[in-house]
Design a protein around this motif. Structure first.
Motif, PDB file in Angstrom:
ATOM      1  N   ARG A  34      43.025  40.629  52.971  1.00  0.00           N
ATOM      2  CA  ARG A  34      41.746  40.669  52.260  1.00  0.00           C
ATOM      3  C   ARG A  34      41.907  41.207  50.845  1.00  0.00           C
ATOM      4  N   ARG A  35      43.145  41.657  50.519  1.00  0.00           N
ATOM      5  CA  ARG A  35      43.421  42.030  49.131  1.00  0.00           C
ATOM      6  C   ARG A  35      44.505  41.115  48.600  1.00  0.00           C
ATOM      7  N   ASN A  36      44.563  40.974  47.285  1.00  0.00           N
ATOM      8  CA  ASN A  36      45.554  40.031  46.757  1.00  0.00           C
ATOM      9  C   ASN A  36      46.903  40.696  46.508  1.00  0.00           C
ATOM     10  N   VAL A  73      49.678  31.715  51.344  1.00  0.00           N
ATOM     11  CA  VAL A  73      48.940  32.981  51.294  1.00  0.00           C
ATOM     12  C   VAL A  73      47.451  32.684  51.223  1.00  0.00           C
ATOM     13  N   MET A  74      46.677  33.391  52.024  1.00  0.00           N
ATOM     14  CA  MET A  74      45.214  33.242  51.986  1.00  0.00           C
ATOM     15  C   MET A  74      44.587  34.576  51.662  1.00  0.00           C
ATOM     16  N   LEU A  75      43.675  34.604  50.680  1.00  0.00           N
ATOM     17  CA  LEU A  75      42.907  35.815  50.402  1.00  0.00           C
ATOM     18  C   LEU A  75      41.607  35.723  51.190  1.00  0.00           C
ATOM     19  N   GLY A  76      41.485  36.520  52.233  1.00  0.00           N
ATOM     20  CA  GLY A  76      40.285  36.450  53.058  1.00  0.00           C
ATOM     21  C   GLY A  76      40.312  37.535  54.111  1.00  0.00           C
ATOM     22  N   GLU A  77      39.198  37.700  54.779  1.00  0.00           N
ATOM     23  CA  GLU A  77      39.080  38.792  55.745  1.00  0.00           C
ATOM     24  C   GLU A  77      38.937  38.239  57.155  1.00  0.00           C
ATOM     25  N   ILE A  92      35.990  33.842  53.698  1.00  0.00           N
ATOM     26  CA  ILE A  92      36.419  33.639  52.312  1.00  0.00           C
ATOM     27  C   ILE A  92      35.151  33.582  51.489  1.00  0.00           C
ATOM     28  N   GLY A  93      34.837  34.683  50.828  1.00  0.00           N
ATOM     29  CA  GLY A  93      33.554  34.725  50.123  1.00  0.00           C
ATOM     30  C   GLY A  93      32.435  34.509  51.124  1.00  0.00           C
ATOM     31  N   ARG A  95      31.993  31.758  52.865  1.00  0.00           N
ATOM     32  CA  ARG A  95      32.406  30.705  53.760  1.00  0.00           C
ATOM     33  C   ARG A  95      33.303  31.267  54.865  1.00  0.00           C
ATOM     34  N   GLU A  97      36.537  30.109  57.458  1.00  0.00           N
ATOM     35  CA  GLU A  97      37.482  29.055  57.782  1.00  0.00           C
ATOM     36  C   GLU A  97      38.223  29.424  59.065  1.00  0.00           C
TER      37      GLU A  97
ATOM     38  N   GLU B 145      42.102  31.921  43.576  1.00  0.00           N
ATOM     39  CA  GLU B 145      42.171  32.134  45.031  1.00  0.00           C
ATOM     40  C   GLU B 145      41.141  31.265  45.753  1.00  0.00           C
ATOM     41  N   ARG B 146      39.931  31.225  45.215  1.00  0.00           N
ATOM     42  CA  ARG B 146      38.867  30.419  45.827  1.00  0.00           C
ATOM     43  C   ARG B 146      39.209  28.932  45.789  1.00  0.00           C
ATOM     44  N   GLU B 148      42.207  27.630  45.766  1.00  0.00           N
ATOM     45  CA  GLU B 148      43.269  27.390  46.750  1.00  0.00           C
ATOM     46  C   GLU B 148      42.701  27.206  48.149  1.00  0.00           C
ATOM     47  N   MET B 149      41.612  27.900  48.443  1.00  0.00           N
ATOM     48  CA  MET B 149      41.032  27.866  49.785  1.00  0.00           C
ATOM     49  C   MET B 149      40.014  26.740  49.959  1.00  0.00           C
ATOM     50  N   ARG B 191      49.984  26.718  46.916  1.00  0.00           N
ATOM     51  CA  ARG B 191      50.523  25.614  47.708  1.00  0.00           C
ATOM     52  C   ARG B 191      49.656  24.372  47.655  1.00  0.00           C
ATOM     53  N   ARG B 412      48.419  41.581  38.050  1.00  0.00           N
ATOM     54  CA  ARG B 412      47.448  40.635  38.592  1.00  0.00           C
ATOM     55  C   ARG B 412      46.715  41.204  39.789  1.00  0.00           C
ATOM     56  N   LEU B 413      46.058  42.334  39.630  1.00  0.00           N
ATOM     57  CA  LEU B 413      45.374  42.972  40.747  1.00  0.00           C
ATOM     58  C   LEU B 413      43.906  42.601  40.756  1.00  0.00           C
ATOM     59  N   ILE B 414      43.417  42.289  41.940  1.00  0.00           N
ATOM     60  CA  ILE B 414      41.975  42.150  42.124  1.00  0.00           C
ATOM     61  C   ILE B 414      41.521  43.441  42.798  1.00  0.00           C
ATOM     62  N   LYS B 418      34.648  42.923  46.540  1.00  0.00           N
ATOM     63  CA  LYS B 418      34.778  42.387  47.898  1.00  0.00           C
ATOM     64  C   LYS B 418      35.419  41.009  47.814  1.00  0.00           C
ATOM     65  N   THR B 419      36.273  40.695  48.775  1.00  0.00           N
ATOM     66  CA  THR B 419      36.888  39.362  48.787  1.00  0.00           C
ATOM     67  C   THR B 419      35.841  38.280  49.019  1.00  0.00           C
TER      68      THR B 419
END
Lengths: 419, 419
Positions: A34-36, A73-77, A92-93, A95, A97, B145-146, B148-149, B191, B412-414, B418-419
């Protein structure tokens, strides 16, 4: 033929160890966090204490894994796992998945535990993320600023009192470095207050600080802390946190800043999986880190309660997570190759270390114990070595050298907050 | 005898120049700022573009002024000035303190201006503070990131479009460094999406970018930007900002990130003082930077509208603020010593520079113009030289070198989101 899909949740020490073990295999790996960024948590207290910048101990996960072409890599919770249907739900935000897996590794770490007093969190923040660290840095620095502006001696005294609750390695390291910040780095910069009179308290409920270390090292650490001007209270229980500070036993102590380092609670992986957890919320895993009834689901690191083949409990530290991750990786490889399972997991303790300010540290390697300046240098070398990324190593060394030679703290920024 | 008290509001380039001019005099100086750090604003876009860490371009004001024993620092926000009673009201947290002065210097800078469309600010943030820069960094990185998803090609295209509104030096520098971030630094790390296909647009309302530079340098800058893959739109007016992106003329352009670099509005010093302001909110000061009717109140830097003795308008840049601050300092010294006023203020233009990515820059010294790689190196040397603090200089050089040699962006830190 479709390659087996390995889903790893959490890009901490444990999760990345699994990736390292598997990235050459004919598998598809998905790392979800959930963090990048991957965080080098052992140095996080130095961000809170204004020695290091966040980017020096955090590296984008994407950047770490860029060269591994079977890894995405996926940024999400993740908040839900269906072990029957073999997929995880990723937010993801706005949304959601669904990500399918053949093998799942949960390495989602831990947060602070307030022992049923969750409302203490706002009063006594803990230290687990970059945002935690910058929030604590803001609090400490702002307390000095407020004290400088105050005309009320009692309020000044309160603002110049910093209490750290919990005398484990994090608490000890925080106390030492905050004492140095107040007593040396800031001492000449204020006109009305005297930062060198700051009261730094380390409050430990058990009879000694660094309870997981041998007794003589606990003693040495407490002595070193006292030399730095830290009040070390052992066998002292914090019974309440409030706006004015903390209550120790039944005595109110006025404190402007309270930092929580007294315990952790595992991420809610047990609830996602519908399996049993221990008191700290950790999943009771089988000797191979899989969960009961699901051979293809593993839990490692701070989220798992594990006892190794020799009956030793695996501690919730970086090396525990890394070794667990390596073992799970080996097991998945063996199963994919149809080979017998690797030898049962044995935890190897490389040693425990804690630093006390700029001059001293304690280290316990089992076969050898060290304390003092030499242990400090060793601590520095080990931590630099394990820092991920060439740039980070150089930058951290530079900051240490600068802060060592000048007593200054360069990263004293108050950001993201109203004055 | 009580020493004359000089109150300086704002610890930017202008405010600190006044301190430098006065710190050896028999005066008491109070510096008030609502942030605890002095910011090297010319490099702020590099924080937004994930090259530098905030602490590398920001230094605690206290730390800068620690050695000057007649200077004290207050962290607080000024919202009111009483020029009759000679005091300012400072908000410190929930409290208000009154600070008396004999001489007052307001150097409170400027914020972005949205030309009456203040609701655009949330959609198109500008770049003035550390928090602005980390917020923009978050936005840009999160858009990738968004994307990519996402499974929606139109949404991916929108997310991979970054529009910078305003083609002054900040806009040009942002556009160049963002193009490099997307097209080189990130290109191998995803990817599914192709960051190198990111559309970076620079939208300038007037007929050319860098309108304050000679025409051939504007042309060179636009060419260099186009080589980096930036779409440079000149004479293109942004008429609206909305959730989907921006409207140029009457054409909607879908953009996931919009950055505002199109104009500034002075801090509300004119309202505090009850004096006349120009269209940009700047106080119309007298030739000596004092305000009409109050010889002991000065306004400098981006908050002042000033024309020098030769009839040249003083530009809202660092050197304008510094030279104004020095002049005010000299004047106060002369008055305190009972000497005649110094020669009327003349602005000396040391030159204007703007960098375009890692390879190119334009520089205009009046007597000489430069462009290309040599101008870039000169830009680097000048900015490093003026960076305050030894540690910062080394750290910045190191980061530049690293990012130059590896194409990587380490910061490159977020965070804080919130994700």
């Amino acid at each position: 033929m479709k390659k087996p899909k390995i889903v790893i949740v959490g890009a901490g020490f444990g999760g990345l160890a699994v990736v390292r073990a598997l990235h050459k295999a004919a598998v598809d790996i998905v790392v979800i966090d959930r963090r990048n960024h991957h965080l080098f948590q052992p140095l996080l207290y130095q961000v809170a204490a204004a020695i290091l910048s966040p980017a020096e101990i955090a590296t984008p996960v994407r950047s770490l894994l860029a060269g591994l072409h079977n890894v995405s890599v996926m940024l999400g919770e993740v908040n839900e796992v269906d072990t029957e249907a073999r997929h995880v739900q990723v937010n993801i935000g706005s949304r959601t998945e669904q990500v399918d897996y053949d093998y799942l590794v949960l390495a989602t770490g831990a947060r602070h535990a307030y022992f049923g007093n969750d409302h203490w969190e706002a009063l006594a923040p803990g230290l687990k993320t970059i945002d935690d660290a910058t929030a604590i840095r803001n609090r400490i620095l702002l307390a000095f600023e407020r004290a400088e502006m105050s005309n009320d001696p009692e309020e000044i005294q309160r603002l110049l009192t910093i209490a750290i609750v919990g005398g484990g390695p994090t608490g000890v390291e925080m106390a030492g470095t905050i004492a140095e910040l107040a007593h040396a780095a800031l001492s000449k910069e204020f006109r009305r207050i005297h930062p060198e009179q700051t009261r730094v308290m380390l409050v430990e409920g058990s009879p000694r600080v660094l309870a997981s270390f041998p007794e003589d090292l606990s003693k040495a650490a407490a002595e070193s802390l006292r030399k730095l001007g830290v009040e070390v209270l052992e066998g002292a229980r914090v019974t309440d946190c409030n706006e004015a500070g903390i209550v120790i036993g039944n005595k109110q102590v006025a404190a402007g800043t309270v930092i929580w380092a007294a315990g952790v609670k595992a991420s809610p992986a047990a609830a996602w999986l519908g399996v049993e957890a221990d008191q700290a919320g950790r999943v009771k895993v089988k000797p191979d880190f899989s969960i009961p009834g699901r051979e293809n689901v593993f839990v490692i690191g701070d989220t798992a309660a594990q006892t190794d083949a020799t009956g030793k409990a695996v501690p919730g530290v970086a090396q525990g997570a890394i070794q667990g991750g390596e073992h799970v990786g080996k097991q998945i490889l063996a199963r994919l190759a149809g080979k017998p399972a690797p030898a049962p997991f044995r935890y190897f303790n490389w040693g425990n270390m804690a630093t006390i300010g700029r001059h001293s540290a304690v280290a316990d390697f089992g076969w050898m114990k060290m304390k003092g300046a030499l242990a400090w240098w060793l601590w520095g070398v080990v931590h630099i070595m394990f820092l991920i990324g060439f740039r980070n190593r150089i930058a951290v060394m530079l900051h240490w050298l600068w802060s060592f030679l000048t007593f200054k703290r360069g990263v004293r920024l108050i950001t993201g907050t109203k004055t």
